[in-house]
Design an enzyme around this catalytic site. Structure first.
Site, PDB file in Angstrom:
ATOM      1  N   GLU A   1      35.826  44.901  43.056  1.00 26.38           N
ATOM      2  CA  GLU A   1      35.903  45.972  43.937  1.00 26.38           C
ATOM      3  C   GLU A   1      36.939  47.008  44.031  1.00 26.38           C
ATOM      4  O   GLU A   1      36.112  48.258  44.317  1.00 26.38           O
ATOM      5  CB  GLU A   1      36.301  45.117  45.379  1.00 26.38           C
ATOM      6  CG  GLU A   1      34.931  44.099  45.895  1.00 26.38           C
ATOM      7  CD  GLU A   1      35.268  43.084  46.742  1.00 26.38           C
ATOM      8  OE1 GLU A   1      36.318  42.925  47.179  1.00 26.38           O
ATOM      9  OE2 GLU A   1      34.583  41.961  46.733  1.00 26.38           O
TER      10      GLU A   1
ATOM     11  N   ASN B   1      41.690  35.034  47.864  1.00 26.36           N
ATOM     12  CA  ASN B   1      41.694  36.403  47.989  1.00 26.36           C
ATOM     13  C   ASN B   1      41.145  36.911  49.394  1.00 26.36           C
ATOM     14  O   ASN B   1      39.965  36.790  49.650  1.00 26.36           O
ATOM     15  CB  ASN B   1      40.946  37.180  46.853  1.00 26.36           C
ATOM     16  CG  ASN B   1      40.857  38.576  47.073  1.00 26.36           C
ATOM     17  OD1 ASN B   1      41.355  39.363  47.970  1.00 26.36           O
ATOM     18  ND2 ASN B   1      40.047  39.286  46.369  1.00 26.36           N
TER      19      ASN B   1
ATOM     20  N   GLY C   1      30.269  37.320  46.313  1.00 23.35           N
ATOM     21  CA  GLY C   1      29.950  37.512  47.572  1.00 23.35           C
ATOM     22  C   GLY C   1      28.704  37.600  47.963  1.00 23.35           C
ATOM     23  O   GLY C   1      28.037  37.886  48.772  1.00 23.35           O
TER      24      GLY C   1
ATOM     25  N   GLU D   1      35.074  36.888  36.595  1.00 26.92           N
ATOM     26  CA  GLU D   1      34.275  36.962  37.745  1.00 26.92           C
ATOM     27  C   GLU D   1      32.979  37.865  37.601  1.00 26.92           C
ATOM     28  O   GLU D   1      33.250  39.162  37.765  1.00 26.92           O
ATOM     29  CB  GLU D   1      35.130  37.718  38.849  1.00 26.92           C
ATOM     30  CG  GLU D   1      36.466  36.950  39.529  1.00 26.92           C
ATOM     31  CD  GLU D   1      36.858  37.391  40.831  1.00 26.92           C
ATOM     32  OE1 GLU D   1      36.720  36.359  41.702  1.00 26.92           O
ATOM     33  OE2 GLU D   1      36.914  38.385  41.160  1.00 26.92           O
TER      34      GLU D   1
HETATM   35  P1  PGA Z   1      33.736  35.359  46.638  1.00 26.62           P
HETATM   36  O1  PGA Z   1      34.590  36.387  46.150  1.00 26.62           O
HETATM   37  O2  PGA Z   1      34.270  33.769  46.379  1.00 26.62           O
HETATM   38  O3  PGA Z   1      33.536  35.797  48.155  1.00 26.62           O
HETATM   39  O4  PGA Z   1      32.349  35.570  45.878  1.00 26.62           O
HETATM   40  C1  PGA Z   1      35.275  36.065  44.915  1.00 26.62           C
HETATM   41  C2  PGA Z   1      36.446  37.301  44.794  1.00 26.62           C
HETATM   42  O5  PGA Z   1      36.006  38.366  45.057  1.00 26.62           O
HETATM   43  O6  PGA Z   1      37.210  37.193  44.172  1.00 26.62           O
END
Ligand code: PGA
Length: 249
Positions: A95, A10, A169, A163
């Site tokens: 998000e 992503n 993040g 998730e």
């Molecule tokens: P990340 O994001 O790997 O940067 O933690 C995962 C995501 O938002 O799907």
């Protein structure tokens, strides 16, 4: 061969169309011998057009609108995505839920529309740190699944991504036990909701990187990854794909 594992990248709001096309070319040239893993790129909308991909590479969109057309300034319909040869659409990413106020009802509408097209949804679910600390992870996951899947009579073409919001993040990955428990729980809910066909892949997402991918893919119930940050760099992304591929071989 049984079900392939999945590695989905992503890109969020990163990479211009040209950068994205170059990135895909480079990734393809680094990993030519992949047989047991499906790889899905999620560029921004502007990077979707004219990006033909063949197995094991697939194209996904980060969002869609549930209506087919009309006065919805700034939105993109499923038909528009279909014409770009998109196969998957992310729905319910945290998000979108947190920064763009997407409610469970909106997510449900999107899933209904995707389901009536030939595209496939990747539904993201995951708890906040407060839910986890208060022991409410299961209630939260169940609530999201039940509301997001309301009125959906089959999940045959679905992918679910677990998730945990606190791991996205942040560099903080959920530990093996947390991931195993969450995936098993999601599976048990899907079994209750869909007693006949419920074996859709469940991906883990949240700070997956080159250091932890090898361990995480071994957790029973993890069918692959949804990766943000580490999917932007060709070396880290292809290294994770290789770890997933080698685990299967
Ligand atoms: P990340 O994001 O790997 O940067 O933690 C995962 C995501 O938002 O799907």
């Amino acid at each position: 061969m049984d079900k392939k594992n999945i590695v989905a990248g992503n890109w969020k709001m990163n990479k211009t169309p040209l950068e994205g096309k170059r990135f895909i070319r480079e990734v393809k040239s680094i990993i030519k011998d992949i047989h047991c893993t499906e790889i899905i790129f999620f560029p921004a909308f502007t990077g979707l057009f004219d990006t033909q991909l063949n197995n094991p590479f697939h194209l996904g969109a980060q969002n869609c609108h549930w209506e087919t057309s009309g006065a919805f300034t700034g939105e993109i319909s499923i038909e528009m995505l279909n014409e770009c040869e998109v196969e998957y659409i992310l729905v319910g990413h945290s998000e979108r839920r947190q920064l763009f106020n997407e409610t469970d009802a909106v997510i449900n509408k999107k899933i209904r529309s995707i389901q009536s097209s030939k595209l496939k949804p990747i539904l993201c679910v995951g708890e906040t740190i407060d839910d986890r600390k208060s022991g409410l992870t299961k209630d939260f996951l169940k609530g999201q699944l039940v509301k997001n899947l309301e009125g959906i009579d089959s999940i045959e073409n679905f992918i679910i991504a677990y998730e945990p919001i606190w791991a996205i993040g942040t560099g903080e990955t959920a530990n093996k036990e947390q991931i195993y428990n969450a995936h098993s729980y999601i599976k048990s809910i899907l079994k209750k909701l869909y007693p006949n066909k419920n074996n859709c892949p469940i991906l883990y997402g949240g700070s997956v990187n080159t250091k932890n991918a090898k361990d995480l893919i071994q957790i029973s119930g993890v069918d692959g990854f949804l990766i943000g940050g580490a999917s932007l760099d060709k070396d880290s992304f292809t290294s994770i794909v290789r770890d997933v591929e080698n685990f299967r071989r």
